[in-house]
Scaffold this motif. Structure first.
Motif, PDB file in Angstrom:
ATOM      1  N   MET A   1       0.832  -1.204   0.000  1.00  0.00           N
ATOM      2  CA  MET A   1       0.000   0.000   0.000  1.00  0.00           C
ATOM      3  C   MET A   1       0.868   1.257   0.000  1.00  0.00           C
ATOM      4  O   MET A   1       0.637   2.210  -0.765  1.00  0.00           O
ATOM      5  N   LEU A   2       1.876   1.266   0.862  1.00  0.00           N
ATOM      6  CA  LEU A   2       2.791   2.405   0.909  1.00  0.00           C
ATOM      7  C   LEU A   2       3.526   2.567  -0.421  1.00  0.00           C
ATOM      8  O   LEU A   2       3.708   3.685  -0.927  1.00  0.00           O
ATOM      9  N   PHE A   3       3.947   1.467  -0.985  1.00  0.00           N
ATOM     10  CA  PHE A   3       4.629   1.464  -2.284  1.00  0.00           C
ATOM     11  C   PHE A   3       3.737   2.085  -3.358  1.00  0.00           C
ATOM     12  O   PHE A   3       4.169   2.952  -4.137  1.00  0.00           O
ATOM     13  N   SER A   4       2.484   1.651  -3.411  1.00  0.00           N
ATOM     14  CA  SER A   4       1.554   2.139  -4.440  1.00  0.00           C
ATOM     15  C   SER A   4       1.258   3.622  -4.275  1.00  0.00           C
ATOM     16  O   SER A   4       1.214   4.370  -5.264  1.00  0.00           O
ATOM     17  N   VAL A   5       1.058   4.043  -3.037  1.00  0.00           N
ATOM     18  CA  VAL A   5       0.763   5.452  -2.782  1.00  0.00           C
ATOM     19  C   VAL A   5       1.949   6.327  -3.179  1.00  0.00           C
ATOM     20  O   VAL A   5       1.786   7.391  -3.794  1.00  0.00           O
ATOM     21  N   MET A   6       3.162   5.885  -2.857  1.00  0.00           N
ATOM     22  CA  MET A   6       4.343   6.650  -3.241  1.00  0.00           C
ATOM     23  C   MET A   6       4.463   6.755  -4.755  1.00  0.00           C
ATOM     24  O   MET A   6       4.779   7.825  -5.299  1.00  0.00           O
ATOM     25  N   LEU A   7       4.199   5.665  -5.442  1.00  0.00           N
ATOM     26  CA  LEU A   7       4.301   5.673  -6.901  1.00  0.00           C
ATOM     27  C   LEU A   7       3.307   6.649  -7.514  1.00  0.00           C
ATOM     28  O   LEU A   7       3.661   7.445  -8.400  1.00  0.00           O
ATOM     29  N   VAL A   8       2.062   6.619  -7.041  1.00  0.00           N
ATOM     30  CA  VAL A   8       1.041   7.535  -7.562  1.00  0.00           C
ATOM     31  C   VAL A   8       1.437   8.983  -7.298  1.00  0.00           C
ATOM     32  O   VAL A   8       1.321   9.852  -8.183  1.00  0.00           O
ATOM     33  N   ASN A   9       1.929   9.261  -6.091  1.00  0.00           N
ATOM     34  CA  ASN A   9       2.314  10.624  -5.758  1.00  0.00           C
ATOM     35  C   ASN A   9       3.470  11.111  -6.628  1.00  0.00           C
ATOM     36  O   ASN A   9       3.483  12.249  -7.095  1.00  0.00           O
ATOM     37  N   ARG A  10       4.446  10.240  -6.860  1.00  0.00           N
ATOM     38  CA  ARG A  10       5.603  10.630  -7.669  1.00  0.00           C
ATOM     39  C   ARG A  10       5.223  10.845  -9.136  1.00  0.00           C
ATOM     40  O   ARG A  10       5.850  11.659  -9.827  1.00  0.00           O
ATOM     41  N   LEU A  11       4.235  10.123  -9.629  1.00  0.00           N
ATOM     42  CA  LEU A  11       3.822  10.312 -11.018  1.00  0.00           C
ATOM     43  C   LEU A  11       3.359  11.739 -11.276  1.00  0.00           C
ATOM     44  O   LEU A  11       3.504  12.258 -12.390  1.00  0.00           O
ATOM     45  N   GLY A  12       2.791  12.371 -10.241  1.00  0.00           N
ATOM     46  CA  GLY A  12       2.319  13.743 -10.408  1.00  0.00           C
ATOM     47  C   GLY A  12       3.210  14.786  -9.766  1.00  0.00           C
ATOM     48  O   GLY A  12       2.837  15.961  -9.703  1.00  0.00           O
ATOM     49  N   ALA A  13       4.381  14.382  -9.305  1.00  0.00           N
ATOM     50  CA  ALA A  13       5.251  15.311  -8.571  1.00  0.00           C
ATOM     51  C   ALA A  13       6.188  16.046  -9.518  1.00  0.00           C
ATOM     52  O   ALA A  13       7.403  15.854  -9.497  1.00  0.00           O
ATOM     53  N   PHE A  14       5.620  16.885 -10.367  1.00  0.00           N
ATOM     54  CA  PHE A  14       6.465  17.601 -11.320  1.00  0.00           C
ATOM     55  C   PHE A  14       6.314  19.115 -11.208  1.00  0.00           C
ATOM     56  O   PHE A  14       6.919  19.860 -11.969  1.00  0.00           O
TER      57      PHE A  14
ATOM     58  N   ALA B   1       6.691  16.569 -17.410  1.00  0.00           N
ATOM     59  CA  ALA B   1       6.869  17.964 -16.981  1.00  0.00           C
ATOM     60  C   ALA B   1       7.447  18.825 -18.091  1.00  0.00           C
ATOM     61  O   ALA B   1       6.998  19.959 -18.312  1.00  0.00           O
ATOM     62  N   GLY B   2       8.472  18.304 -18.774  1.00  0.00           N
ATOM     63  CA  GLY B   2       9.075  19.085 -19.849  1.00  0.00           C
ATOM     64  C   GLY B   2       8.076  19.431 -20.938  1.00  0.00           C
ATOM     65  O   GLY B   2       8.076  20.550 -21.464  1.00  0.00           O
ATOM     66  N   LEU B   3       7.206  18.491 -21.261  1.00  0.00           N
ATOM     67  CA  LEU B   3       6.211  18.727 -22.312  1.00  0.00           C
ATOM     68  C   LEU B   3       5.139  19.707 -21.854  1.00  0.00           C
ATOM     69  O   LEU B   3       4.742  20.614 -22.608  1.00  0.00           O
ATOM     70  N   ILE B   4       4.659  19.547 -20.602  1.00  0.00           N
ATOM     71  CA  ILE B   4       3.632  20.461 -20.094  1.00  0.00           C
ATOM     72  C   ILE B   4       4.179  21.871 -19.962  1.00  0.00           C
ATOM     73  O   ILE B   4       3.498  22.855 -20.277  1.00  0.00           O
TER      74      ILE B   4
ATOM     75  N   GLY C   1      22.053  26.222 -24.434  1.00  0.00           N
ATOM     76  CA  GLY C   1      21.024  26.364 -25.454  1.00  0.00           C
ATOM     77  C   GLY C   1      20.035  25.222 -25.531  1.00  0.00           C
ATOM     78  O   GLY C   1      19.284  25.119 -26.506  1.00  0.00           O
ATOM     79  N   LEU C   2      19.994  24.367 -24.506  1.00  0.00           N
ATOM     80  CA  LEU C   2      19.073  23.231 -24.499  1.00  0.00           C
ATOM     81  C   LEU C   2      17.765  23.624 -23.824  1.00  0.00           C
ATOM     82  O   LEU C   2      17.764  24.333 -22.825  1.00  0.00           O
ATOM     83  N   ARG C   3      16.650  23.123 -24.329  1.00  0.00           N
ATOM     84  CA  ARG C   3      15.326  23.505 -23.849  1.00  0.00           C
ATOM     85  C   ARG C   3      14.890  22.609 -22.683  1.00  0.00           C
ATOM     86  O   ARG C   3      15.506  21.572 -22.408  1.00  0.00           O
ATOM     87  N   PRO C   4      13.796  22.988 -21.958  1.00  0.00           N
ATOM     88  CA  PRO C   4      13.330  22.167 -20.829  1.00  0.00           C
ATOM     89  C   PRO C   4      13.082  20.709 -21.171  1.00  0.00           C
ATOM     90  O   PRO C   4      13.318  19.821 -20.354  1.00  0.00           O
ATOM     91  N   ALA C   5      12.619  20.430 -22.393  1.00  0.00           N
ATOM     92  CA  ALA C   5      12.376  19.037 -22.781  1.00  0.00           C
ATOM     93  C   ALA C   5      13.670  18.222 -22.772  1.00  0.00           C
ATOM     94  O   ALA C   5      13.655  17.018 -22.490  1.00  0.00           O
ATOM     95  N   ALA C   6      14.800  18.859 -23.072  1.00  0.00           N
ATOM     96  CA  ALA C   6      16.083  18.157 -23.042  1.00  0.00           C
ATOM     97  C   ALA C   6      16.445  17.773 -21.615  1.00  0.00           C
ATOM     98  O   ALA C   6      16.945  16.672 -21.355  1.00  0.00           O
ATOM     99  N   TYR C   7      16.200  18.687 -20.677  1.00  0.00           N
ATOM    100  CA  TYR C   7      16.438  18.358 -19.274  1.00  0.00           C
ATOM    101  C   TYR C   7      15.520  17.224 -18.830  1.00  0.00           C
ATOM    102  O   TYR C   7      15.942  16.310 -18.115  1.00  0.00           O
ATOM    103  N   GLY C   8      14.279  17.259 -19.267  1.00  0.00           N
ATOM    104  CA  GLY C   8      13.367  16.163 -18.964  1.00  0.00           C
ATOM    105  C   GLY C   8      13.881  14.834 -19.493  1.00  0.00           C
ATOM    106  O   GLY C   8      13.733  13.796 -18.842  1.00  0.00           O
ATOM    107  N   ALA C   9      14.554  14.861 -20.643  1.00  0.00           N
ATOM    108  CA  ALA C   9      15.112  13.629 -21.205  1.00  0.00           C
ATOM    109  C   ALA C   9      16.242  13.087 -20.335  1.00  0.00           C
ATOM    110  O   ALA C   9      16.359  11.871 -20.137  1.00  0.00           O
TER     111      ALA C   9
END
Length: 439
Positions: A17-30, A157-160, A269-277
Protein backbone atom coordinates in the motif's frame (compact mmCIF):
# COMPACT_ATOMS: atom_id res chain seq x y z
CA UNK A 1 10.21 -17.00 -10.79
CA UNK A 2 12.97 -17.47 -8.23
CA UNK A 3 14.19 -13.94 -8.92
CA UNK A 4 10.70 -12.52 -8.41
CA UNK A 5 10.23 -14.40 -5.13
CA UNK A 6 13.57 -13.15 -3.84
CA UNK A 7 12.81 -9.58 -4.94
CA UNK A 8 9.16 -9.04 -4.04
CA UNK A 9 7.95 -12.18 -2.29
CA UNK A 10 6.78 -12.28 1.32
CA UNK A 11 6.39 -8.53 1.87
CA UNK A 12 3.27 -7.54 3.82
CA UNK A 13 0.18 -5.85 2.37
CA UNK A 14 0.85 -2.60 4.25
CA UNK A 15 4.19 -2.24 2.49
CA UNK A 16 2.58 -2.63 -0.92
CA UNK A 17 0.00 0.00 0.00
CA UNK A 18 2.79 2.41 0.91
CA UNK A 19 4.63 1.46 -2.28
CA UNK A 20 1.55 2.14 -4.44
CA UNK A 21 0.76 5.45 -2.78
CA UNK A 22 4.34 6.65 -3.24
CA UNK A 23 4.30 5.67 -6.90
CA UNK A 24 1.04 7.54 -7.56
CA UNK A 25 2.31 10.62 -5.76
CA UNK A 26 5.60 10.63 -7.67
CA UNK A 27 3.82 10.31 -11.02
CA UNK A 28 2.32 13.74 -10.41
CA UNK A 29 5.25 15.31 -8.57
CA UNK A 30 6.47 17.60 -11.32
CA UNK A 31 5.27 21.03 -10.18
CA UNK A 32 8.60 22.19 -8.74
CA UNK A 33 10.84 19.98 -10.84
CA UNK A 34 11.42 22.84 -13.28
CA UNK A 35 11.25 25.65 -10.73
CA UNK A 36 14.70 27.14 -11.62
CA UNK A 37 13.80 27.17 -15.33
CA UNK A 38 10.37 28.65 -14.53
CA UNK A 39 11.97 31.45 -12.53
CA UNK A 40 14.51 32.39 -15.21
CA UNK A 41 12.37 31.95 -18.31
CA UNK A 42 8.88 32.97 -17.11
CA UNK A 43 9.60 35.28 -14.17
CA UNK A 44 12.83 36.91 -15.41
CA UNK A 45 15.02 35.95 -12.42
CA UNK A 46 18.81 35.79 -12.62
CA UNK A 47 20.69 32.52 -12.05
CA UNK A 48 21.60 33.57 -8.52
CA UNK A 49 18.02 34.59 -7.64
CA UNK A 50 16.64 31.39 -9.18
CA UNK A 51 19.06 29.39 -7.05
CA UNK A 52 18.10 31.35 -3.94
CA UNK A 53 14.34 30.90 -4.41
CA UNK A 54 14.85 27.21 -5.12
CA UNK A 55 16.93 27.08 -1.96
CA UNK A 56 13.99 28.44 0.04
CA UNK A 57 12.13 25.27 -0.93
CA UNK A 58 14.97 23.29 0.63
CA UNK A 59 14.95 25.44 3.76
CA UNK A 60 11.24 24.79 4.23
CA UNK A 61 11.94 21.11 3.71
CA UNK A 62 14.53 21.12 6.47
CA UNK A 63 11.94 22.40 8.95
CA UNK A 64 9.35 19.96 7.63
CA UNK A 65 11.67 17.00 7.95
CA UNK A 66 12.45 17.61 11.62
CA UNK A 67 8.81 18.35 12.34
CA UNK A 68 7.75 15.25 10.43
CA UNK A 69 10.04 13.05 12.50
CA UNK A 70 8.67 14.38 15.79
CA UNK A 71 5.04 14.19 14.64
CA UNK A 72 5.51 10.65 13.30
CA UNK A 73 6.38 9.54 16.84
CA UNK A 74 3.75 11.71 18.58
CA UNK A 75 0.74 11.81 16.23
CA UNK A 76 1.46 8.62 14.33
CA UNK A 77 2.63 7.82 10.82
CA UNK A 78 -0.71 8.24 9.03
CA UNK A 79 -1.77 11.67 10.44
CA UNK A 80 1.67 13.08 9.63
CA UNK A 81 1.50 11.74 6.09
CA UNK A 82 -1.98 13.22 5.58
CA UNK A 83 -1.01 16.62 6.99
CA UNK A 84 1.88 16.95 4.55
CA UNK A 85 -0.05 15.88 1.46
CA UNK A 86 -3.12 18.01 2.19
CA UNK A 87 -1.09 21.15 2.81
CA UNK A 88 1.10 20.61 -0.25
CA UNK A 89 -1.89 20.23 -2.57
CA UNK A 90 -3.36 23.61 -1.51
CA UNK A 91 -0.04 25.47 -1.69
CA UNK A 92 0.77 24.02 -5.11
CA UNK A 93 -2.46 25.43 -6.52
CA UNK A 94 -1.53 28.82 -5.03
CA UNK A 95 1.91 28.59 -6.68
CA UNK A 96 0.23 28.31 -10.07
CA UNK A 97 -1.47 31.68 -9.49
CA UNK A 98 1.46 33.53 -7.85
CA UNK A 99 3.38 36.15 -9.80
CA UNK A 100 5.66 38.26 -7.52
CA UNK A 101 9.01 36.59 -6.79
CA UNK A 102 8.65 37.18 -3.04
CA UNK A 103 5.32 35.33 -2.99
CA UNK A 104 6.73 32.48 -5.07
CA UNK A 105 9.59 32.22 -2.57
CA UNK A 106 7.18 32.10 0.41
CA UNK A 107 5.05 29.43 -1.27
CA UNK A 108 8.17 27.44 -2.20
CA UNK A 109 9.19 27.38 1.46
CA UNK A 110 5.72 26.23 2.52
CA UNK A 111 5.61 23.53 -0.14
CA UNK A 112 9.07 22.36 0.90
CA UNK A 113 7.85 21.99 4.49
CA UNK A 114 4.71 20.11 3.43
CA UNK A 115 6.56 17.83 0.98
CA UNK A 116 9.03 16.79 3.69
CA UNK A 117 6.54 15.94 6.44
CA UNK A 118 5.66 12.46 5.08
CA UNK A 119 9.25 11.28 4.50
CA UNK A 120 10.18 10.20 8.04
CA UNK A 121 6.69 8.78 8.61
CA UNK A 122 6.87 6.66 5.44
CA UNK A 123 10.25 5.10 6.23
CA UNK A 124 9.32 4.61 9.89
CA UNK A 125 6.15 2.81 8.79
CA UNK A 126 8.15 0.47 6.54
CA UNK A 127 10.50 -0.34 9.42
CA UNK A 128 7.47 -0.82 11.71
CA UNK A 129 6.00 -3.60 9.57
CA UNK A 130 9.11 -5.38 8.26
CA UNK A 131 11.73 -7.54 9.99
CA UNK A 132 15.35 -6.51 9.54
CA UNK A 133 16.04 -9.27 7.01
CA UNK A 134 13.45 -7.84 4.57
CA UNK A 135 14.23 -4.15 4.91
CA UNK A 136 17.04 -3.87 2.36
CA UNK A 137 14.94 -5.21 -0.52
CA UNK A 138 11.92 -3.18 0.67
CA UNK A 139 13.98 0.02 0.58
CA UNK A 140 15.30 -1.00 -2.81
CA UNK A 141 11.72 -1.34 -4.07
CA UNK A 142 10.83 2.01 -2.48
CA UNK A 143 13.74 3.66 -4.32
CA UNK A 144 12.60 1.96 -7.53
CA UNK A 145 9.04 3.30 -7.17
CA UNK A 146 10.30 6.77 -6.29
CA UNK A 147 12.44 6.95 -9.41
CA UNK A 148 10.00 5.23 -11.74
CA UNK A 149 7.39 7.81 -10.86
CA UNK A 150 9.98 10.57 -11.07
CA UNK A 151 11.14 9.48 -14.52
CA UNK A 152 7.62 9.58 -15.91
CA UNK A 153 6.93 12.89 -14.16
CA UNK A 154 10.10 14.45 -15.58
CA UNK A 155 9.29 13.49 -19.14
CA UNK A 156 5.74 14.79 -18.77
CA UNK A 157 6.87 17.96 -16.98
CA UNK A 158 9.08 19.09 -19.85
CA UNK A 159 6.21 18.73 -22.31
CA UNK A 160 3.63 20.46 -20.09
CA UNK A 161 6.04 23.31 -19.31
CA UNK A 162 6.46 24.00 -23.02
CA UNK A 163 2.72 24.82 -23.08
CA UNK A 164 1.99 26.21 -19.59
CA UNK A 165 3.83 26.36 -16.26
CA UNK A 166 0.52 27.16 -14.55
CA UNK A 167 -0.93 23.85 -15.72
CA UNK A 168 2.16 22.15 -14.32
CA UNK A 169 1.42 23.42 -10.80
CA UNK A 170 -2.33 22.77 -11.02
CA UNK A 171 -1.94 19.15 -12.13
CA UNK A 172 0.61 18.52 -9.39
CA UNK A 173 -1.77 19.92 -6.78
CA UNK A 174 -4.60 17.70 -8.01
CA UNK A 175 -2.43 14.57 -7.96
CA UNK A 176 -1.23 15.36 -4.45
CA UNK A 177 -4.83 15.72 -3.25
CA UNK A 178 -5.67 12.34 -4.84
CA UNK A 179 -2.72 10.79 -2.99
CA UNK A 180 -3.98 12.20 0.32
CA UNK A 181 -7.35 10.58 -0.32
CA UNK A 182 -5.66 7.24 -1.04
CA UNK A 183 -3.65 7.43 2.19
CA UNK A 184 -6.79 8.22 4.18
CA UNK A 185 -8.68 5.25 2.74
CA UNK A 186 -5.96 2.61 2.36
CA UNK A 187 -3.06 3.08 4.78
CA UNK A 188 -3.46 1.85 8.38
CA UNK A 189 -1.56 3.30 11.33
CA UNK A 190 1.59 1.27 12.01
CA UNK A 191 2.91 2.99 15.13
CA UNK A 192 2.64 0.72 18.17
CA UNK A 193 2.46 2.61 21.44
CA UNK A 194 4.71 0.87 24.00
CA UNK A 195 3.07 -0.29 27.20
CA UNK A 196 4.47 1.15 30.40
CA UNK A 197 7.15 -1.11 31.84
CA UNK A 198 7.89 -1.55 35.55
CA UNK A 199 10.57 0.65 37.01
CA UNK A 200 13.93 -0.83 37.92
CA UNK A 201 15.86 -0.15 41.08
CA UNK A 202 18.84 2.05 41.83
CA UNK A 203 19.63 5.42 40.34
CA UNK A 204 17.97 4.42 37.07
CA UNK A 205 14.49 4.28 38.63
CA UNK A 206 11.73 4.97 36.12
CA UNK A 207 13.73 3.84 33.07
CA UNK A 208 12.20 1.39 30.63
CA UNK A 209 14.04 -1.35 28.80
CA UNK A 210 13.89 0.59 25.55
CA UNK A 211 15.61 3.52 27.26
CA UNK A 212 18.79 1.47 27.40
CA UNK A 213 18.68 1.30 23.63
CA UNK A 214 18.36 5.05 23.39
CA UNK A 215 21.05 5.54 26.03
CA UNK A 216 23.53 3.75 23.82
CA UNK A 217 23.04 6.19 20.96
CA UNK A 218 25.40 8.68 22.56
CA UNK A 219 28.14 6.58 24.06
CA UNK A 220 30.62 9.42 24.13
CA UNK A 221 28.31 12.01 25.68
CA UNK A 222 25.80 10.32 27.94
CA UNK A 223 25.48 7.15 29.95
CA UNK A 224 21.75 7.47 30.51
CA UNK A 225 18.74 8.59 28.53
CA UNK A 226 15.99 10.68 30.14
CA UNK A 227 12.62 9.02 30.41
CA UNK A 228 11.29 11.43 27.80
CA UNK A 229 14.06 10.98 25.26
CA UNK A 230 13.66 13.34 22.34
CA UNK A 231 15.39 15.10 19.50
CA UNK A 232 18.36 16.09 21.67
CA UNK A 233 19.25 12.43 22.10
CA UNK A 234 19.49 12.02 18.34
CA UNK A 235 21.56 15.17 17.94
CA UNK A 236 24.13 13.89 20.46
CA UNK A 237 24.67 10.60 18.64
CA UNK A 238 28.08 11.08 17.02
CA UNK A 239 28.17 7.83 15.06
CA UNK A 240 24.76 8.57 13.58
CA UNK A 241 25.61 12.20 12.80
CA UNK A 242 28.79 11.13 10.98
CA UNK A 243 26.66 8.95 8.74
CA UNK A 244 24.20 11.83 8.28
CA UNK A 245 27.06 14.11 7.24
CA UNK A 246 28.22 11.68 4.57
CA UNK A 247 24.65 11.31 3.33
CA UNK A 248 24.46 15.10 3.12
CA UNK A 249 27.21 14.95 0.50
CA UNK A 250 25.16 12.37 -1.43
CA UNK A 251 22.18 14.70 -1.26
CA UNK A 252 24.25 17.71 -2.36
CA UNK A 253 25.45 15.86 -5.45
CA UNK A 254 21.98 14.53 -6.23
CA UNK A 255 20.42 18.00 -6.02
CA UNK A 256 22.93 19.20 -8.62
CA UNK A 257 21.07 17.05 -11.10
CA UNK A 258 17.72 18.42 -9.96
CA UNK A 259 18.49 22.13 -9.97
CA UNK A 260 21.87 23.43 -11.18
CA UNK A 261 22.12 20.97 -14.07
CA UNK A 262 19.12 22.49 -15.82
CA UNK A 263 20.74 25.93 -15.59
CA UNK A 264 23.92 24.58 -17.16
CA UNK A 265 21.89 22.95 -19.93
CA UNK A 266 19.95 26.17 -20.50
CA UNK A 267 23.29 27.96 -20.84
CA UNK A 268 24.21 25.49 -23.59
CA UNK A 269 21.02 26.36 -25.45
CA UNK A 270 19.07 23.23 -24.50
CA UNK A 271 15.33 23.51 -23.85
CA UNK A 272 13.33 22.17 -20.83
CA UNK A 273 12.38 19.04 -22.78
CA UNK A 274 16.08 18.16 -23.04
CA UNK A 275 16.44 18.36 -19.27
CA UNK A 276 13.37 16.16 -18.96
CA UNK A 277 15.11 13.63 -21.21
CA UNK A 278 18.17 13.55 -18.91
CA UNK A 279 16.04 13.01 -15.80
CA UNK A 280 13.94 10.42 -17.61
CA UNK A 281 17.06 8.49 -18.62
CA UNK A 282 18.13 8.21 -14.99
CA UNK A 283 14.68 7.10 -13.97
CA UNK A 284 14.50 4.56 -16.79
CA UNK A 285 17.85 3.07 -15.80
CA UNK A 286 16.61 2.70 -12.23
CA UNK A 287 13.33 1.14 -13.36
CA UNK A 288 15.17 -1.43 -15.48
CA UNK A 289 18.13 -2.15 -13.24
CA UNK A 290 17.31 -1.33 -9.62
CA UNK A 291 15.63 -4.67 -8.87
CA UNK A 292 18.93 -6.42 -9.68
CA UNK A 293 20.98 -4.29 -7.28
CA UNK A 294 20.31 -6.34 -4.10
CA UNK A 295 21.69 -9.47 -5.79
CA UNK A 296 24.71 -7.52 -7.06
CA UNK A 297 25.68 -6.12 -3.64
CA UNK A 298 24.62 -9.10 -1.50
CA UNK A 299 27.35 -10.16 0.91
CA UNK A 300 29.35 -6.95 0.51
CA UNK A 301 29.95 -4.48 3.32
CA UNK A 302 27.72 -1.43 3.25
CA UNK A 303 30.74 0.88 3.44
CA UNK A 304 32.43 -0.72 0.43
CA UNK A 305 29.30 -0.40 -1.69
CA UNK A 306 28.79 3.21 -0.63
CA UNK A 307 32.41 4.13 -1.36
CA UNK A 308 32.07 2.72 -4.89
CA UNK A 309 28.76 4.52 -5.35
CA UNK A 310 30.25 7.86 -4.35
CA UNK A 311 33.17 7.36 -6.73
CA UNK A 312 30.70 6.91 -9.60
CA UNK A 313 28.79 10.01 -8.53
CA UNK A 314 32.05 11.95 -8.51
CA UNK A 315 32.97 10.83 -12.02
CA UNK A 316 29.51 11.53 -13.40
CA UNK A 317 29.18 15.06 -12.06
CA UNK A 318 32.78 15.93 -12.96
CA UNK A 319 32.01 14.95 -16.55
CA UNK A 320 29.43 17.75 -16.80
CA UNK A 321 32.38 20.15 -16.96
CA UNK A 322 33.04 18.78 -20.47
CA UNK A 323 29.40 18.47 -21.54
CA UNK A 324 27.77 20.47 -24.34
CA UNK A 325 25.48 18.54 -26.69
CA UNK A 326 22.57 16.62 -25.19
CA UNK A 327 24.26 13.23 -25.62
CA UNK A 328 27.15 14.28 -23.36
CA UNK A 329 24.73 15.18 -20.58
CA UNK A 330 22.99 11.84 -21.06
CA UNK A 331 26.32 10.00 -20.78
CA UNK A 332 27.26 11.81 -17.56
CA UNK A 333 23.81 11.14 -16.10
CA UNK A 334 24.11 7.42 -16.81
CA UNK A 335 27.30 7.24 -14.69
CA UNK A 336 25.97 9.09 -11.64
CA UNK A 337 22.67 7.19 -11.85
CA UNK A 338 24.51 3.88 -11.39
CA UNK A 339 26.09 5.40 -8.29
CA UNK A 340 22.67 6.40 -6.95
CA UNK A 341 21.32 2.91 -7.63
CA UNK A 342 24.12 1.26 -5.67
CA UNK A 343 23.88 3.71 -2.77
CA UNK A 344 20.13 3.45 -2.09
CA UNK A 345 19.76 0.03 -0.38
CA UNK A 346 22.77 0.20 1.99
CA UNK A 347 22.05 3.83 2.85
CA UNK A 348 18.47 3.05 3.91
CA UNK A 349 19.52 -0.11 5.75
CA UNK A 350 22.14 1.71 7.81
CA UNK A 351 19.70 4.34 9.06
CA UNK A 352 17.23 1.61 10.02
CA UNK A 353 19.98 -0.22 11.94
CA UNK A 354 21.20 2.88 13.77
CA UNK A 355 17.73 4.02 14.92
CA UNK A 356 16.45 2.66 18.27
CA UNK A 357 12.83 1.56 17.96
CA UNK A 358 11.36 4.09 20.39
CA UNK A 359 13.02 7.03 18.59
CA UNK A 360 12.56 5.73 15.06
CA UNK A 361 10.57 8.71 13.78
CA UNK A 362 12.99 11.26 15.23
CA UNK A 363 16.03 9.45 13.81
CA UNK A 364 14.34 9.35 10.42
CA UNK A 365 13.50 13.04 10.75
CA UNK A 366 17.12 14.04 11.38
CA UNK A 367 18.32 11.71 8.64
CA UNK A 368 15.85 13.06 6.11
CA UNK A 369 16.92 16.57 7.05
CA UNK A 370 19.93 16.18 4.78
CA UNK A 371 17.79 16.21 1.63
CA UNK A 372 15.93 19.51 2.14
CA UNK A 373 19.09 21.00 3.65
CA UNK A 374 20.91 20.04 0.46
CA UNK A 375 17.92 21.38 -1.45
CA UNK A 376 18.71 24.76 0.12
CA UNK A 377 22.52 24.72 0.03
CA UNK A 378 23.03 23.19 -3.41
CA UNK A 379 20.97 25.65 -5.49
CA UNK A 380 21.74 28.67 -3.31
CA UNK A 381 25.51 28.17 -3.47
CA UNK A 382 25.41 26.32 -6.78
CA UNK A 383 23.71 29.12 -8.71
CA UNK A 384 26.39 31.56 -7.58
CA UNK A 385 29.15 28.99 -8.13
CA UNK A 386 28.05 28.18 -11.67
CA UNK A 387 27.80 31.88 -12.48
CA UNK A 388 31.26 32.65 -11.08
CA UNK A 389 33.24 29.46 -11.72
CA UNK A 390 31.56 27.99 -14.78
CA UNK A 391 32.70 24.43 -15.51
CA UNK A 392 34.98 24.34 -12.46
CA UNK A 393 31.82 24.08 -10.37
CA UNK A 394 31.42 20.49 -11.58
CA UNK A 395 35.05 19.65 -10.87
CA UNK A 396 34.46 20.72 -7.28
CA UNK A 397 31.45 18.40 -7.10
CA UNK A 398 33.65 15.50 -8.18
CA UNK A 399 36.27 16.22 -5.52
CA UNK A 400 33.57 16.36 -2.85
CA UNK A 401 32.25 12.97 -3.94
CA UNK A 402 35.68 11.34 -3.71
CA UNK A 403 36.23 12.72 -0.19
CA UNK A 404 32.90 11.26 0.92
CA UNK A 405 33.83 7.87 -0.58
CA UNK A 406 36.93 7.82 1.60
CA UNK A 407 34.87 8.97 4.59
CA UNK A 408 32.60 5.92 4.38
CA UNK A 409 35.59 3.58 4.50
CA UNK A 410 37.08 5.37 7.51
CA UNK A 411 33.80 5.42 9.49
CA UNK A 412 32.77 1.84 8.70
CA UNK A 413 34.17 -0.04 11.69
CA UNK A 414 32.73 2.26 14.36
CA UNK A 415 29.33 2.24 12.65
CA UNK A 416 29.28 -1.56 12.42
CA UNK A 417 30.11 -1.94 16.12
CA UNK A 418 27.23 0.40 16.97
CA UNK A 419 24.67 -1.51 14.90
CA UNK A 420 25.78 -4.84 16.37
CA UNK A 421 25.37 -3.49 19.92
CA UNK A 422 21.92 -1.99 19.25
CA UNK A 423 20.82 -5.30 17.71
CA UNK A 424 21.88 -7.18 20.86
CA UNK A 425 20.16 -4.69 23.19
CA UNK A 426 16.87 -4.70 21.27
CA UNK A 427 16.89 -8.49 21.06
CA UNK A 428 17.38 -8.67 24.84
CA UNK A 429 14.62 -6.13 25.43
CA UNK A 430 12.20 -8.05 23.21
CA UNK A 431 12.90 -11.35 25.01
CA UNK A 432 12.84 -9.88 28.50
CA UNK A 433 16.42 -11.00 29.16
CA UNK A 434 18.86 -8.81 31.12
CA UNK A 435 20.27 -6.12 28.86
CA UNK A 436 23.97 -5.89 28.08
CA UNK A 437 25.85 -3.03 29.63
CA UNK A 438 25.85 0.15 27.60
CA UNK A 439 29.24 0.58 25.97
Amino acid sequence: MTFLRQTVGGLPRVFWMLFSVMLVNRLGAFGLLLLPTYLTSARGATLAVAGLVTGVYGAGGAVGTLLGGVLADRWGRKPTYLAGLSTASVLMLAMGLARPLWLIAVLAGGIGLAHSLPGPATVAAIVDVLPEADRSRAFNLQFWAFNMGGAIAASVAGLIAEASFTALFFIDGAMTAATALAVWRLIPETLRRPAAAPAVGGSDRGFRSSDAVGAHVSTADSDHLPQRAGLGTVLRDRVFLTFVGLTFVLALLTVQGQSILQLAMEGDGLRPAAYGAVVSLGGAMIVVGQLFVPRLIRGRRHATVLAGAFALLAVGYSAVALAGPLWTYLAAASVWTIGQMLAAPPNASIIAELAPARLRGRYQGVFFLVFPAAGFVAPTVGGWSLQQLGSWHWVGCGLLGMLAAAGHLVAARTRERRTDHIRVIESAAASGAPEPAVA
